[in-house]
Design a protein around this motif. Sequence first.
Motif, mmCIF file in Angstrom:
data_model
loop_
_atom_site.group_PDB
_atom_site.id
_atom_site.type_symbol
_atom_site.label_atom_id
_atom_site.label_comp_id
_atom_site.label_asym_id
_atom_site.label_seq_id
_atom_site.Cartn_x
_atom_site.Cartn_y
_atom_site.Cartn_z
ATOM 1 N N LYS A 12 -15.178 124.220 -31.982
ATOM 2 C CA LYS A 12 -14.144 124.731 -32.670
ATOM 3 C C LYS A 12 -12.812 124.047 -32.385
ATOM 4 N N GLU A 64 -27.662 128.222 -35.523
ATOM 5 C CA GLU A 64 -26.920 129.302 -34.932
ATOM 6 C C GLU A 64 -27.580 129.706 -33.520
ATOM 7 N N PRO A 70 -22.262 129.072 -30.357
ATOM 8 C CA PRO A 70 -21.408 130.010 -31.487
ATOM 9 C C PRO A 70 -20.368 130.270 -31.014
ATOM 10 N N SER A 74 -18.954 125.226 -34.265
ATOM 11 C CA SER A 74 -19.260 125.602 -35.506
ATOM 12 C C SER A 74 -20.167 124.519 -36.088
#
Length: 85
Positions: A12, A64, A70, A74
């Motif tokens: 992320k 996921e 998570p 991403s």
Amino acid sequence: MKYHVQVFVSLKPSILDPQGRTVERALSHLGHENVSGVRVGKLVEMVMEGERAAVEAQARALAETVLSNPVMESFRVEVRELAGA
């Protein structure tokens, strides 16, 4: 039907990427001064069989729960029909 599934996983934006920073410094030392913002991720490829909607749902669930963290990462899933399958 068979599908070629690609799962792209990346950190992320808020997470520091030391590997990306190392690559960026190496590129700079090699004379590529115009390169910045390097981020390193991973690509997981697989062949899955079934109905497209079910394959897409399963691939997203795998991404996921198994293929990414998570909290820090991403992901993006791409599903393409295999030619001649």
